[in-house]
Write a protein that holds these residues in place. Structure first.
Motif, short mmCIF file in Angstrom:
data_model
loop_
_atom_site.label_atom_id
_atom_site.label_comp_id
_atom_site.label_asym_id
_atom_site.label_seq_id
_atom_site.Cartn_x
_atom_site.Cartn_y
_atom_site.Cartn_z
N GLY A 12 22.40 6.90 -36.37
CA GLY A 12 22.31 8.34 -36.58
C GLY A 12 21.56 8.68 -37.86
N ALA A 15 23.16 13.35 -42.20
CA ALA A 15 23.33 13.55 -43.64
C ALA A 15 23.58 12.22 -44.38
CB ALA A 15 24.49 14.52 -43.86
N LYS A 16 24.42 11.39 -43.80
CA LYS A 16 24.78 10.15 -44.52
C LYS A 16 23.60 9.19 -44.58
CE LYS A 16 29.65 10.58 -43.58
NZ LYS A 16 29.88 11.34 -42.35
N GLU A 41 18.06 6.69 -34.29
CA GLU A 41 18.43 8.08 -34.00
C GLU A 41 18.01 8.46 -32.58
OE1 GLU A 41 20.06 10.83 -35.44
OE2 GLU A 41 19.47 11.67 -33.51
N ARG A 42 18.96 9.06 -31.85
CA ARG A 42 18.67 9.38 -30.45
C ARG A 42 17.90 10.69 -30.26
NH1 ARG A 42 24.43 11.34 -27.87
NH2 ARG A 42 24.82 12.94 -29.40
N ASN A 48 22.04 17.00 -35.33
CA ASN A 48 23.34 17.64 -35.08
C ASN A 48 23.49 18.98 -35.79
OD1 ASN A 48 24.15 15.66 -33.42
ND2 ASN A 48 25.80 14.86 -34.70
N TRP A 49 22.55 19.32 -36.68
CA TRP A 49 22.61 20.59 -37.40
C TRP A 49 21.68 21.62 -36.78
CZ3 TRP A 49 26.53 20.92 -40.71
CH2 TRP A 49 27.05 19.72 -41.21
N GLY A 63 30.01 25.11 -44.16
CA GLY A 63 31.30 25.46 -44.75
C GLY A 63 31.36 25.10 -46.23
N THR A 64 30.81 23.96 -46.60
CA THR A 64 30.81 23.54 -48.01
C THR A 64 29.55 24.09 -48.69
OG1 THR A 64 29.92 21.49 -47.11
CG2 THR A 64 32.17 21.42 -47.89
N VAL A 141 21.58 4.28 -29.54
CA VAL A 141 22.24 2.96 -29.55
C VAL A 141 23.22 2.94 -28.37
CG1 VAL A 141 23.73 1.39 -30.83
CG2 VAL A 141 21.99 2.71 -32.04
N GLY A 173 28.25 10.29 -37.76
CA GLY A 173 28.32 11.33 -36.73
C GLY A 173 29.71 11.56 -36.19
N ASN A 403 32.85 13.45 -44.67
CA ASN A 403 32.07 14.69 -44.54
C ASN A 403 30.96 14.75 -45.59
OD1 ASN A 403 33.75 15.72 -46.84
ND2 ASN A 403 35.30 15.44 -45.23
N LEU A 404 30.63 15.96 -46.04
CA LEU A 404 29.49 16.12 -46.96
C LEU A 404 29.92 16.19 -48.42
CD1 LEU A 404 27.63 19.03 -45.08
CD2 LEU A 404 27.31 16.57 -44.77
#
Ligand code: FAD
Length: 434
Positions: A12, A15-16, A41-42, A48-49, A63-64, A141, A173, A403-404
């Protein structure tokens, strides 16, 4: 690149992956060895964002705070005496640096530093990925196996067209947004189908709607549902009620800096996670929920779903006083928000890969045993080649890692791990899990 440089594959390009790739690139620029980071990455970087990724229509807001960006909290501890230099380099990939580079900094300040939409956040992540030249292999994957290479074991990530060999793998993810309790039924929507409707501006019109799931994924869907023509919305979750996330300085600090986390008992950590992370709605969403009289909560787990007489009947199992009680409820539309699953990757492992995992862990793999075995480097202790599971590291390492909340710290932990098979480091690691 040296042929002996270990390779870290990330499932994925979210973010990470971007955070780890950025820090690895800066380490290399400083002349400090770092693994080659390859993201498989698929869909696309930060998919996802964006609408189409299945988790959002792109218009909802983060949210953050965006200052919790890929370098946050800018307190590197990877290179003795040169950590300040590393932090200074990482600020070049910060949210503010992105705004300055794209001409939006003054406006963002003047508007009171609003949370960006998910789409804008994805643009920021893509900007960083491009800037650091992140390597991305396109493909989903589908299988993870173990590959023997001159007596050395490596992971092999199989996509339909490629195989990526790596000395360590990091899984990222939230899971599969396409999951649904009754696939194919037009009265039941998965998370991805719901957001697809929202992105197409298709109006949802139904009397009785059920949303399964009590976490932030369900919360953002509720936020969207308020704008559609629905009479009642029933949120179904196993918790006693819909809890509001603790968001004071003390709670937030646990996410940014987990220094004291490992000193807590497992019971204390579970309690803190329940208040701040799992199945809780942010105060912002709760304010909107309370103001809307169409919404109510039903406690239980969905055991069964059938379509009958133009409705969907959900059988809920509720634990009351140690006894499971089943009740049946009918709805015109069910939105299944339970697709977020921290163990989503387990079915990808082949039997030989599962054997490596269970041998390393010294016992059967369950959600509990996996969570309890995550070490300081966010990998499963005792397992080689390394398997990094930041999504499961909340319990042992701190609530911000899934999370972030502390992507810079996450990158330090992962890049500081030994991807080779040094037995002395293995001993150290085993002692670092509490
Ligand atoms: C709607 C939503 C809003 C959220 N908002 C916040 C927030 O405001 N603050 C916060 O701290 N956390 C938030 N989270 C929680 C969490 O931080 C995010 O899920 C975050 O994206 C996690 O980053 P990541 O790198 O693990 O995964 P992601 O950024 O989600 O990236 C995962 C990537 O993996 C890819 N992928 C999935 N399966 C495969 C496969 N088999 N092969 C190849 N690629 C694959 C996907 O296409 C995706 O690009 C939110 C989660 C959701 C769902």
């Amino acid at each position: 690149m040296s042929p002996t440089t270990p390779k870290l594959a990330v499932i994925g390009a979210g973010a990470k992956a971007v955070a780890v790739a950025a820090k690895a690139a800066e380490l290399r620029a400083m002349g400090v060895p770092a693994p080659d980071v390859v993201a498989v990455e698929r869909a696309g970087v930060a998919a996802n964002w964006q609408s189409g990724g299945g988790w959002t229509d792109g218009n909802h807001r983060l949210g953050t705070g965006p200052e919790k960006d890929v370098g946050f909290p800018y307190r590197s501890s990877l290179v003795p005496r040169r950590n300040a230099e590393l932090d200074e380099r990482m600020t070049r990939h910060s949210w503010q640096a992105y705004l300055v580079a794209t001409g939006g900094f003054a406006e963002w300040i003047d508007r009171g530093r609003p949370a960006p939409t998910h789409r804008r956040w994805s643009q920021y992540l893509r900007w960083v990925a491009d800037d650091v030249g992140m390597t991305v292999v396109n493909g989903e994957v589908e299988r993870i196996s173990v590959h023997e290479d001159a007596g050395n074991q490596r992971w092999a990530l199989h996509t339909a067209e490629d195989t990526v060999y790596a000395d360590g793998v990091m899984v990222t993810g939230p899971g599969q947004a396409e999951r649904s309790v009754l696939p194919g039924n037009p009265r039941v929507m998965s998370i991805a189908q719901f957001w697809h409707h929202a992105a197409q501006h298709e109006r949802i019109s139904a009397e009785r709607v059920a949303v399964i799931g009590g976490g932030e994924t369900a919360a953002s869907m509720l936020n969207e549902l308020f704008g559609h023509r629905v009479s009642t919305i029933t949120v179904i979750s196993p918790s006693v009620t819909l809890f509001t996330r603790g968001e004071s300085f003390f709670e937030n600090a646990l996410f940014s800096d987990p220094t004291g986390w490992t000193g807590l008992t497992l019971a204390e950590r579970r309690d803190a996670l329940a208040r701040t992370d799992r199945g809780v709605f942010s105060a912002r969403v709760q304010d909107a929920l309370l103001a809307d009289d169409r919404i109510r909560h039903l406690r239980g787990r969905v055991a069964h779903a059938v379509a009958r007489d133009g409705r969907i009947r959900l059988t809920l199992s509720t634990n009351t006083g140690g006894e499971a009680v089943e009740t049946v409820h009918g709805f015109d539309l069910v939105i299944d928000g339970s697709g977020a699953d921290e163990l989503w990757f387990v079915p990808l492992f082949t039997q030989d890969a599962l054997d490596v995992l269970e041998l390393g862990m010294g016992g059967p793999m369950t959600s509990e045993s996996l969570q309890e075995s995550i070490g300081d480097d966010l990998a499963v202790t005792g397992v080689h080649p390394k398997l990094f599971l930041p999504g499961l590291s909340g319990l042992t390492q701190g609530p911000g890692f899934p999370n972030l909340s502390c992507l810079g710290l996450l990158s330090d932990r992962v890049l500081g791990a030994d991807l080779t098979h040094d037995p002395m480091r293995r001993l150290d690691e085993q002692q670092s899990v509490r």
